[in-house]
Design an enzyme around this catalytic site. Structure first.
Site, mmCIF file in Angstrom:
data_model
loop_
_atom_site.group_PDB
_atom_site.id
_atom_site.type_symbol
_atom_site.label_atom_id
_atom_site.label_comp_id
_atom_site.label_asym_id
_atom_site.label_seq_id
_atom_site.Cartn_x
_atom_site.Cartn_y
_atom_site.Cartn_z
ATOM 1 N N GLU A 98 0.879 -1.168 0.000
ATOM 2 C CA GLU A 98 0.000 0.000 0.000
ATOM 3 C C GLU A 98 0.912 1.213 0.000
ATOM 4 O OE1 GLU A 98 -2.656 -1.348 3.524
ATOM 5 O OE2 GLU A 98 -3.269 0.702 2.978
ATOM 6 N N ARG A 153 5.576 -13.488 9.265
ATOM 7 C CA ARG A 153 6.198 -12.164 9.179
ATOM 8 C C ARG A 153 7.583 -12.170 9.797
ATOM 9 N NH1 ARG A 153 2.074 -7.966 8.722
ATOM 10 N NH2 ARG A 153 3.484 -6.394 9.580
ATOM 11 N N LYS A 163 4.271 2.635 11.462
ATOM 12 C CA LYS A 163 4.336 3.938 10.796
ATOM 13 C C LYS A 163 4.002 5.076 11.752
ATOM 14 C CE LYS A 163 2.724 1.843 6.647
ATOM 15 N NZ LYS A 163 1.568 1.045 6.357
HETATM 16 P P1 ATP Z 1 2.790 -2.402 8.196
HETATM 17 O O1 ATP Z 1 1.439 -2.668 8.744
HETATM 18 O O2 ATP Z 1 3.889 -3.022 8.964
HETATM 19 O O3 ATP Z 1 3.060 -0.989 7.857
HETATM 20 P P2 ATP Z 1 1.575 -3.408 5.869
HETATM 21 O O4 ATP Z 1 1.149 -4.813 5.966
HETATM 22 O O5 ATP Z 1 0.546 -2.361 6.005
HETATM 23 O O6 ATP Z 1 2.800 -3.161 6.808
HETATM 24 P P3 ATP Z 1 1.801 -3.433 3.053
HETATM 25 O O7 ATP Z 1 2.201 -2.283 2.240
HETATM 26 O O8 ATP Z 1 0.394 -3.846 3.029
HETATM 27 O O9 ATP Z 1 2.282 -3.118 4.513
HETATM 28 O O10 ATP Z 1 2.730 -4.673 2.785
HETATM 29 C C1 ATP Z 1 3.050 -5.202 1.536
HETATM 30 C C2 ATP Z 1 3.397 -6.640 1.720
HETATM 31 O O11 ATP Z 1 4.437 -6.783 2.677
HETATM 32 C C3 ATP Z 1 2.228 -7.454 2.224
HETATM 33 O O12 ATP Z 1 2.151 -8.634 1.479
HETATM 34 C C4 ATP Z 1 2.592 -7.736 3.652
HETATM 35 O O13 ATP Z 1 2.050 -8.955 4.056
HETATM 36 C C5 ATP Z 1 4.093 -7.757 3.611
HETATM 37 N N1 ATP Z 1 4.653 -7.442 4.913
HETATM 38 C C6 ATP Z 1 4.405 -6.365 5.671
HETATM 39 N N2 ATP Z 1 5.071 -6.423 6.832
HETATM 40 C C7 ATP Z 1 5.778 -7.570 6.806
HETATM 41 C C8 ATP Z 1 6.671 -8.220 7.721
HETATM 42 N N3 ATP Z 1 6.961 -7.684 8.908
HETATM 43 N N4 ATP Z 1 7.219 -9.395 7.371
HETATM 44 C C9 ATP Z 1 6.947 -9.943 6.177
HETATM 45 N N5 ATP Z 1 6.121 -9.401 5.285
HETATM 46 C C10 ATP Z 1 5.524 -8.227 5.584
HETATM 47 MG MG MG Z 2 -1.301 -3.027 4.975
#
Ligand code: ATP
Ligand code: MG
Length: 794
Positions: free
Chosen positions: A251, A480, A490
């Site tokens: 995102e 994760r 964030k």
């Molecule tokens: P955050 O909530 O930590 O800001 P997010 O899940 O909102 O992260 P996205 O932009 O949706 O961030 O993530 C893109 C991809 O990265 C998704 O497939 C998500 O599952 C993966 N991802 C995010 N955080 C992790 C992590 N800590 N370990 C592995 N994969 C991750």
């Molecule tokens: Mg997300």
């Protein structure tokens, strides 16, 4: 027999000074032989080096009669015999073969023509030391004397210049086990732990691939994921040609962090490993949170990690198709427009007052409205006739299902906000649950890899694809990656940035990818670290210090060494003339001169050492410079010792007057320290050296009872403003990025030139890189990691 006066006369004719001549004359037999040698071969005036070899020949002769000695004398004079060892070997041969001795065999016996360059010698010594690594690691500095004797016996080193051994061994030992510390004072029994260390090291050397083992190794082959409508698989495979198709779907509402690098690797890496393709798909269905900077940063970070998207797409590219499918869902009787408030929906889902699930679930009155009615309402939503919250399109799923993901999820919501790509065309936007699976389907994804919090979503993902009769990709969930001792959220990072606690989203103390990059961490270090962790379905929690030690191991193999001094004190050598320059060849990485090369550093009358490397008095555990305790300077042939110390009124040392101990016999110093010459081109001033430490005190800052801001480490950034570095820094900077590959690694990423790719190990100090705050007249360095794990915990 010649008188002493006659002998001295003769010796001085060929170049011996009076002092030396007198010394030689003290030994009757030797002086007699030397005279014979000079006379029988009519030796003319020659240089000091050759005189010393002639003297050595005289010592071997000891007044005896050596018939064909002229062979040797000639070979010394015309420079074929260069070392004492060669003279000794030549003498042995000639003495044993008084009748038949000839030039050819003598040369062979004494190794004439066998030229070993400094780097040859270094390579052989390194080889020997690597083979005895565990012994060296166990015995540490106590092994050095016997090591010196042992390498001399290595056949390949027989003809090496013996004065090379000592400095090479010293610097290789320093390299291998670090500077002397308390272990070198009291010898403890450390065998057991050392054995274990050696074993884990061995294990680490065999590089495993996260793509062929564990979660990723067990994934299905393209075409093997089940379909409700098998004919859709045929179409899918026609498009993919049975290749793996994945996507990384961030995102664009924030900067990527270390956890995302796992997701990037899982998706891009798995596709690449299997010869497939990976999309970078911006999941931009929420115009409220998206910003241009995030799009740019995300693309930059993927490129930095060495991956290239097959295509860059956006969920918003498919808004039209998604809308059409929403209408189709309604026509199929599987979607309805609902006007319930969030509270009402919660109640329908059986959410109890305390927020837990488990109450009775029930359908709302809108669920049973007609297809025509919902269609008309949906079009009104689209046309902007509803305000946010007044209407949603919900999927008609299965309220009886135990999974909350089946309880009539929202597919579309009203949001009258312009979108950065579609402008104000849309007043409604699709949700993640509606968008993700369908766009995966449009893009013919063979493996939709996401993290385990989406586990339950798998059911709705498949349900929607099947209801709409589109190809159903396979969603699979992995664990994760979390780093402890820091925060990744964030919102929390924004707080640190906004309150000025850190230097921005890319502050080297943070674990955003921008920060890690700015800190100087090579992208290959991140990838090989994640690779060693492997991929499973459980969350991986890793301490920040463990990541640091992986970075350290990577840097050890890929960065040149330089001498840098954080807190310099000038040393002036009293017994060297003004303008004195003794060129010392220093390898950029001891033991690896082939890949890294060497540079010449002038040892000069004035140079700098670190303030901490001098003390007014010595003690049992202090090995560096002090009055009465000389110290070695890295690669300089002789020690320096203290003559006098100049201090200011406050008692602070401003200058050390030293003596260069090149006039007596060489005595092994207790240790070696780094130094930087003072000359026209040296040193280079470093305006700021930023020593970054852990930002938080605890392993779980978010758990602090008064909030994570109360867990801040006061010493998370120390700045040195007087530091200096040797002038070879300029060469390292110009050659950056060096892109030195690690043998046998899959993760040798070719970096593009950038400030932070100017990296080096400052001997005995740490690993450093240039910071983006540097300019033409300002040099700023960041510490990437410490040299050893222990010191980071201090
Ligand atoms: P955050 O909530 O930590 O800001 P997010 O899940 O909102 O992260 P996205 O932009 O949706 O961030 O993530 C893109 C991809 O990265 C998704 O497939 C998500 O599952 C993966 N991802 C995010 N955080 C992790 C992590 N800590 N370990 C592995 N994969 C991750
Ligand atoms: Mg997300």
């Amino acid at each position: 027999m010649a008188s002493e006066e006659e002998l001295i006369n003769l010796f001085s004719k060929v170049g011996f000074n009076d002092k030396k001549s007198k010394e030689v004359c003290k030994n009757k037999k030797v002086s007699q032989s030397l005279a014979e040698i000079i006379n029988e071969s009519k030796v003319e005036e020659t240089d000091e080096k050759k005189l010393s070899l002639l003297h050595a020949l005289a010592v071997e002769s000891k007044g005896g009669d050596v018939p064909r000695r002229e062979l040797i004398t000639k070979a010394i004079i015309d420079g074929r015999l260069k070392t004492n060892l060669q003279v000794t070997e030549a003498f042995k041969y000639v003495k044993e073969n008084p009748e038949t001795a000839n030039n050819e065999t003598m040369e062979e016996k004494s190794g004439v023509g066998i030229e070993l360059s400094d780097s040859d010698v270094e390579r052989e010594i390194k080889k020997y030391m690597e083979a005895h690594k565990s012994d060296i690691e166990t015995k540490r500095y106590s092994i050095v004397p016997s090591l010196l004797g042992d390498v001399k016996k290595v056949p390949e080193l027989k003809w090496a210049k013996p004065n090379l051994f000592k400095p090479i061994i010293d610097s290789l030992v320093l390299e291998m086990i670090g500077p002397k510390d308390e272990r070198d004072v009291v010898k403890k029994e450390k065998k057991k732990s050392t054995k274990k260390q050696v074993e884990t090291k061995k294990e680490a050397q065999i590089e495993r691939s996260m793509f062929s083992e564990g979660f990723l190794g067990d994934l299905h082959k393209p075409g093997e994921n089940p379909q409700k409508y098998p004919e859709l698989m045929k179409e899918h495979l026609e498009f993919t040609k049975r290749k793996v198709f994945t996507r990384f779907p961030p995102e664009p509402n924030g900067y990527l962090h270390i956890g995302h690098s796992k997701a990037i690797m899982v998706n891009f890496g798995y596709a690449k490993y299997n010869g497939g393709n990976c999309y970078l798909r911006f999941d931009d269905t929420n115009p409220e949170a998206e910003e241009e900077v995030y799009f740019k940063s995300i693309e930059k970070m993927i490129d930095w990690l060495g991956y290239e998207p097959w295509k860059v797409t956006h969920s918003s590219d498919y808004f039209d198709e998604l809308y059409d499918l929403a209408e189709r869902l309604i026509s199929l009787g599987k979607g309805y427009v609902c006007h319930c408030t969030a509270e009402e929906v919660k109640a329908q889902r059986g959410l109890k007052e305390d927020g837990t699930l488990g109450g009775e679930r029930f359908a709302c009155k809108h669920r049973s409205r007609s297809v025509e009615d919902s269609m008309a309402e949906f079009r009104k939503m689209k046309n902007g006739e509803y305000k946010s919250g007044e209407a949603t399109l919900r999927m008609k799923q299965d309220l009886e299902s135990p999974s909350p993901q089946m309880w009539d999820l929202v597919a579309y919501r009203v949001l009258n906000k312009p979108h950065h790509r579609t402008g104000d065309k849309w007043k409604i936007y699709p949700t993640y649950d509606f968008t993700h699976c369908l766009v995966d389907s449009f893009e013919n994804i063979s493996h939709s890899l996401c993290t385990t919090e989406f586990r339950l979503s798998r059911e709705s993902y498949e349900w929607l694809c099947d209801e709409l009769h589109v190809y159903r990709p396979a969603q699979r969930e992995y664990g994760r990656l979390n780093i402890t001792g820091t925060i990744l959220s964030k919102r929390k990072i924004a707080k640190l940035v906004n309150e000025g606690i850190v230097r921005g989203w890319d502050d080297p103390r943070l674990y955003t990818l921008e920060a890690i990059r700015r800190r100087g961490v090579p992208p290959g270090a991140i990838l090989s670290f994640i690779n060693t962790l492997g991929v499973t379905t459980s969350t991986t929690n890793i301490q920040a210090v463990r990541l640091d030690s992986a970075i350290r191991a990577f840097l050890d193999q890929t960065t040149p060494r330089l001498m840098m001094i954080l807190d310099p004190v000038e040393v002036e050598v009293e017994n060297l003339p003004e303008g004195y320059e003794e060129m010392v060849e220093v390898p950029y990485k001891p033991g690896d001169t082939v890949k890294f090369g060497t540079r010449k550093v002038p040892f000069t009358k004035r140079f700098y050492i670190d303030r901490s490397d001098y003390r007014d008095s010595t003690s049992d555990d202090y090995f560096r410079l002090a009055p009465g305790q000389p110290v070695g300077l890295i690669r300089v042939p002789f020690n320096v010792s203290v003559k006098d110390v100049v201090k200011d009124d406050a008692g602070k040392v401003t200058k050390i007057i030293a003596h260069y101990d090149n006039d007596g016999t060489f005595k092994k110093p207790k240790t070696y320290i780094q130094w930087v010459p003072k000359s026209a081109s040296s040193p280079i001033k470093v305006n700021e050296v930023r020593i970054q430490n852990q930002l938080f005190n605890s392993e779980n800052p978010s758990a602090h009872p008064d909030g994570f801001l109360n867990d801040l480490n006061e010493q998370s950034e120390e700045i040195y403003r007087d530091a200096i570095v040797e002038s070879a820094f300029t060469e390292i900077k110009e050659k950056s990025p060096l892109n030195i590959p690690i043998e046998g690694s899959e993760f040798n990423i070719k970096e593009k030139p950038s400030v932070e790719t100017v990296r080096f190990q400052a001997l005995r100090v740490g690993y450093f890189c240039m910071d983006k705050d540097s300019s033409a007249d300002k040099l700023v360095l960041n510490r990437i990691v410490t040299l050893k794990e222990d010191s980071s915990k201090n």
